[in-house]
Write a protein that holds these residues in place. Structure first.
Motif, PDB file in Angstrom:
ATOM      1  N   VAL A 119       0.845  -1.191   0.000  1.00  0.00           N
ATOM      2  CA  VAL A 119       0.000   0.000   0.000  1.00  0.00           C
ATOM      3  C   VAL A 119       0.879   1.239   0.000  1.00  0.00           C
ATOM      4  N   LEU A 120       0.502   2.220  -0.823  1.00  0.00           N
ATOM      5  CA  LEU A 120       1.146   3.526  -0.809  1.00  0.00           C
ATOM      6  C   LEU A 120       0.107   4.547  -0.378  1.00  0.00           C
ATOM      7  N   ALA A 121       0.336   5.216   0.764  1.00  0.00           N
ATOM      8  CA  ALA A 121      -0.590   6.229   1.260  1.00  0.00           C
ATOM      9  C   ALA A 121      -0.351   7.523   0.502  1.00  0.00           C
ATOM     10  N   VAL A 122      -1.240   7.845  -0.427  1.00  0.00           N
ATOM     11  CA  VAL A 122      -1.092   9.047  -1.250  1.00  0.00           C
ATOM     12  C   VAL A 122      -1.422  10.293  -0.442  1.00  0.00           C
ATOM     13  N   GLY A 123      -2.432  10.253   0.362  1.00  0.00           N
ATOM     14  CA  GLY A 123      -2.774  11.419   1.164  1.00  0.00           C
ATOM     15  C   GLY A 123      -4.172  11.311   1.725  1.00  0.00           C
ATOM     16  N   PRO A 124      -4.433  12.200   2.655  1.00  0.00           N
ATOM     17  CA  PRO A 124      -3.585  13.253   3.232  1.00  0.00           C
ATOM     18  C   PRO A 124      -2.632  12.687   4.285  1.00  0.00           C
ATOM     19  N   PRO A 125      -1.786  13.538   4.866  1.00  0.00           N
ATOM     20  CA  PRO A 125      -0.832  13.042   5.865  1.00  0.00           C
ATOM     21  C   PRO A 125      -1.495  12.306   7.027  1.00  0.00           C
ATOM     22  N   ALA A 126      -2.711  12.704   7.393  1.00  0.00           N
ATOM     23  CA  ALA A 126      -3.390  12.046   8.514  1.00  0.00           C
ATOM     24  C   ALA A 126      -3.605  10.567   8.224  1.00  0.00           C
ATOM     25  N   LEU A 127      -3.743  10.203   6.945  1.00  0.00           N
ATOM     26  CA  LEU A 127      -3.943   8.791   6.615  1.00  0.00           C
ATOM     27  C   LEU A 127      -2.667   8.004   6.849  1.00  0.00           C
ATOM     28  N   ALA A 128      -1.517   8.579   6.489  1.00  0.00           N
ATOM     29  CA  ALA A 128      -0.243   7.904   6.743  1.00  0.00           C
ATOM     30  C   ALA A 128      -0.026   7.703   8.238  1.00  0.00           C
ATOM     31  N   GLU A 129      -0.402   8.703   9.028  1.00  0.00           N
ATOM     32  CA  GLU A 129      -0.274   8.571  10.481  1.00  0.00           C
ATOM     33  C   GLU A 129      -1.192   7.449  10.998  1.00  0.00           C
ATOM     34  N   ALA A 130      -2.361   7.315  10.398  1.00  0.00           N
ATOM     35  CA  ALA A 130      -3.286   6.267  10.823  1.00  0.00           C
ATOM     36  C   ALA A 130      -2.716   4.885  10.526  1.00  0.00           C
ATOM     37  N   PHE A 131      -2.022   4.739   9.378  1.00  0.00           N
ATOM     38  CA  PHE A 131      -1.377   3.458   9.089  1.00  0.00           C
ATOM     39  C   PHE A 131      -0.327   3.148  10.143  1.00  0.00           C
ATOM     40  N   GLY A 132       0.419   4.177  10.597  1.00  0.00           N
ATOM     41  CA  GLY A 132       1.408   3.969  11.649  1.00  0.00           C
ATOM     42  C   GLY A 132       0.758   3.544  12.949  1.00  0.00           C
ATOM     43  N   THR A 133      -0.366   4.183  13.293  1.00  0.00           N
ATOM     44  CA  THR A 133      -1.098   3.822  14.510  1.00  0.00           C
ATOM     45  C   THR A 133      -1.581   2.383  14.449  1.00  0.00           C
ATOM     46  N   LEU A 134      -2.139   2.014  13.294  1.00  0.00           N
ATOM     47  CA  LEU A 134      -2.660   0.657  13.136  1.00  0.00           C
ATOM     48  C   LEU A 134      -1.529  -0.363  13.172  1.00  0.00           C
ATOM     49  N   ALA A 135      -0.381  -0.008  12.553  1.00  0.00           N
ATOM     50  CA  ALA A 135       0.759  -0.927  12.556  1.00  0.00           C
ATOM     51  C   ALA A 135       1.246  -1.169  13.977  1.00  0.00           C
ATOM     52  N   GLY A 136       1.268  -0.103  14.789  1.00  0.00           N
ATOM     53  CA  GLY A 136       1.685  -0.261  16.177  1.00  0.00           C
ATOM     54  C   GLY A 136       0.753  -1.163  16.954  1.00  0.00           C
ATOM     55  N   ARG A 137      -0.540  -1.021  16.720  1.00  0.00           N
ATOM     56  CA  ARG A 137      -1.505  -1.870  17.418  1.00  0.00           C
ATOM     57  C   ARG A 137      -1.359  -3.328  17.001  1.00  0.00           C
ATOM     58  N   PHE A 138      -1.181  -3.550  15.715  1.00  0.00           N
ATOM     59  CA  PHE A 138      -1.040  -4.925  15.237  1.00  0.00           C
ATOM     60  C   PHE A 138       0.250  -5.552  15.755  1.00  0.00           C
ATOM     61  N   ALA A 139       1.314  -4.760  15.800  1.00  0.00           N
ATOM     62  CA  ALA A 139       2.587  -5.283  16.303  1.00  0.00           C
ATOM     63  C   ALA A 139       2.454  -5.663  17.782  1.00  0.00           C
ATOM     64  N   ALA A 140       1.761  -4.815  18.540  1.00  0.00           N
ATOM     65  CA  ALA A 140       1.566  -5.115  19.959  1.00  0.00           C
ATOM     66  C   ALA A 140       0.723  -6.376  20.127  1.00  0.00           C
ATOM     67  N   ALA A 141      -0.276  -6.534  19.262  1.00  0.00           N
ATOM     68  CA  ALA A 141      -1.113  -7.721  19.330  1.00  0.00           C
ATOM     69  C   ALA A 141      -0.309  -8.974  19.027  1.00  0.00           C
ATOM     70  N   ALA A 142       0.642  -8.866  18.087  1.00  0.00           N
ATOM     71  CA  ALA A 142       1.475 -10.020  17.721  1.00  0.00           C
ATOM     72  C   ALA A 142       2.399 -10.395  18.873  1.00  0.00           C
ATOM     73  N   ARG A 143       2.908  -9.374  19.610  1.00  0.00           N
ATOM     74  CA  ARG A 143       3.816  -9.673  20.713  1.00  0.00           C
ATOM     75  C   ARG A 143       3.106 -10.300  21.900  1.00  0.00           C
ATOM     76  N   THR A 144       1.843  -9.971  22.086  1.00  0.00           N
ATOM     77  CA  THR A 144       1.123 -10.464  23.265  1.00  0.00           C
ATOM     78  C   THR A 144       0.310 -11.730  22.956  1.00  0.00           C
ATOM     79  N   ALA A 145       0.416 -12.212  21.708  1.00  0.00           N
ATOM     80  CA  ALA A 145      -0.343 -13.406  21.348  1.00  0.00           C
ATOM     81  C   ALA A 145       0.189 -14.607  22.125  1.00  0.00           C
ATOM     82  N   PRO A 146      -0.656 -15.483  22.680  1.00  0.00           N
ATOM     83  CA  PRO A 146      -0.173 -16.657  23.403  1.00  0.00           C
ATOM     84  C   PRO A 146       0.527 -17.625  22.449  1.00  0.00           C
ATOM     85  N   PRO A 147       1.521 -18.337  22.954  1.00  0.00           N
ATOM     86  CA  PRO A 147       2.251 -19.287  22.084  1.00  0.00           C
ATOM     87  C   PRO A 147       1.352 -20.420  21.654  1.00  0.00           C
ATOM     88  N   THR A 148       1.556 -20.907  20.459  1.00  0.00           N
ATOM     89  CA  THR A 148       0.762 -22.030  19.950  1.00  0.00           C
ATOM     90  C   THR A 148       1.433 -23.331  20.336  1.00  0.00           C
TER      91      THR A 148
END
Length: 334
Positions: free
Chosen positions: A305-334
């Motif tokens: 994905v390439l965030a064309v605009g506006p800048p607030a959308l790129a910031e939202a992708f960063g926010t979402l990426a941080g949440r997903f990364a945190a979710a991956a770190r706290t996932a219980p081991p399989t």
């Protein structure tokens, strides 16, 4: 009583006469005779037959004489042709999905209609099997509430009602009733909504009909205002998107480029706009209530994905990426 009549002979002419009387307030006798292709005497006999069946057909005085179908004190036998009878039966099947609390009554009415249908029509009705599929949450509305709302809309009278909050809690006794100029009753997503001008807030509002408890008497008559945008259904959709000016625009609109052909993106873009940029690339313009909402909607395409605009959308992708990364770190081991 419901009667289905053949499309020929006297019975068919009787049905045509009834339809003409229902479509227009007054009919000169000569005009009816001309439309039916019979004499004025035959029209008089047919009118007498309708009266015998319980239809209050009144003779109208005048140079040419005429007839008028008035409202009666009781329901007369209902006459339908084949197509009308089948349409009525199908409509009763669909009534259960209307979001109105008439499902049981509609089922009983369908049974009654089916019992009196001729064999030539019963198999046509039985061939139709409707399985209501309700998209999203649905609520049943008391038909009496819809009648009260519709009556106020037609009379252009200010509506006074209690409105149950979204939490489902009953309104507090000291809260004054809402005062609204009711304009339209609209159904959307399995729910009924009242669109009106809120007198106390000085603005347009939408109210879920299942949360409305009308009060009597109604208020004074009002002069009709124009709904923003001129289309009540479009206004309701715009309000659901968070737009208050009736334009239907989302509060947030962003543009991205995806590594997929437009043909693969378009079927899932809903009201987004997809532009073809080549065999394996397209541009998507999408709206939502929030920038993170747009980012989450784009993430489902599972491609770069390439965030064309506006800048607030790129910031939202960063926010979402941080949440997903945190979710991956706290996932219980399989």
């Amino acid at each position: 009583m419901l009667t289905v009549i053949e499309k020929n002979g006297t019975s068919s002419r009787l049905l045509t006469l009834l339809s003409l009387l229902q479509a227009r307030r007054d009919w000169p006798g000569a005009a009816l005779a001309d439309r039916l292709g019979v004499t004025s005497r035959t029209v008089r006999r047919d009118v007498d037959r309708l009266r015998e069946l319980g239809y209050p057909v009144r003779a109208v005085k005048g140079p040419d004489g005429g007839y008028r179908l008035d409202a009666g004190a009781q329901l007369p036998p209902l006459l339908f042709d084949d197509d009308q009878a089948v349409a009525l039966a199908v409509a009763l099947q669909l009534a259960a999905a209307s979001g109105v609390d008439v499902g049981e009554a509609a089922a009983r009415a369908l049974t009654t209609v089916r019992q009196v249908l001729p064999a030539r029509l019963r198999h046509r009705v039985d061939a139709v099997r409707v399985t209501p599929v309700r998209t999203g949450p649905t609520t049943d509305v008391d038909p009496a509430v819809l009648v009260a709302l519709t009556a106020a809309i037609r009379a252009r009278e200010v509506l006074r009602f209690d409105h149950t909050p979204a939490s489902g809690a009953a309104p507090e006794p000291f809260v004054p009733p809402r005062r609204v100029e009711p304009h339209h009753l609209v159904t959307r997503g399995g729910r009924w909504y009242l669109v009106g001008w809120d007198l106390d807030r000085g603005d347009w509002r939408t109210f879920r009909a299942d949360r409305i408890t009308p009060r009597t008497p109604t208020g004074p008559r009002f002069t009709l205002r124009e709904v923003p945008g001129g289309d009540p259904a479009a206004f309701l959709s715009a309000t659901a998107r968070g737009s208050t000016d009736g334009t239907g625009r989302w509060p947030c609109t962003g543009v991205v480029e995806l590594g997929l052909p437009a043909a693969r993106v378009a079927p899932f873009a809903h009201d987004g706009v997809v532009e073809d940029l080549g065999p394996q690339r397209c541009r998507l313009t999408l709206g939502s209530w929030s920038w993170v909402g747009i980012a989450a909607a784009v993430a489902r395409y599972d491609t770069e994905v390439l965030a064309v605009g506006p800048p607030a959308l790129a910031e939202a992708f960063g926010t979402l990426a941080g949440r997903f990364a945190a979710a991956a770190r706290t996932a219980p081991p399989t």
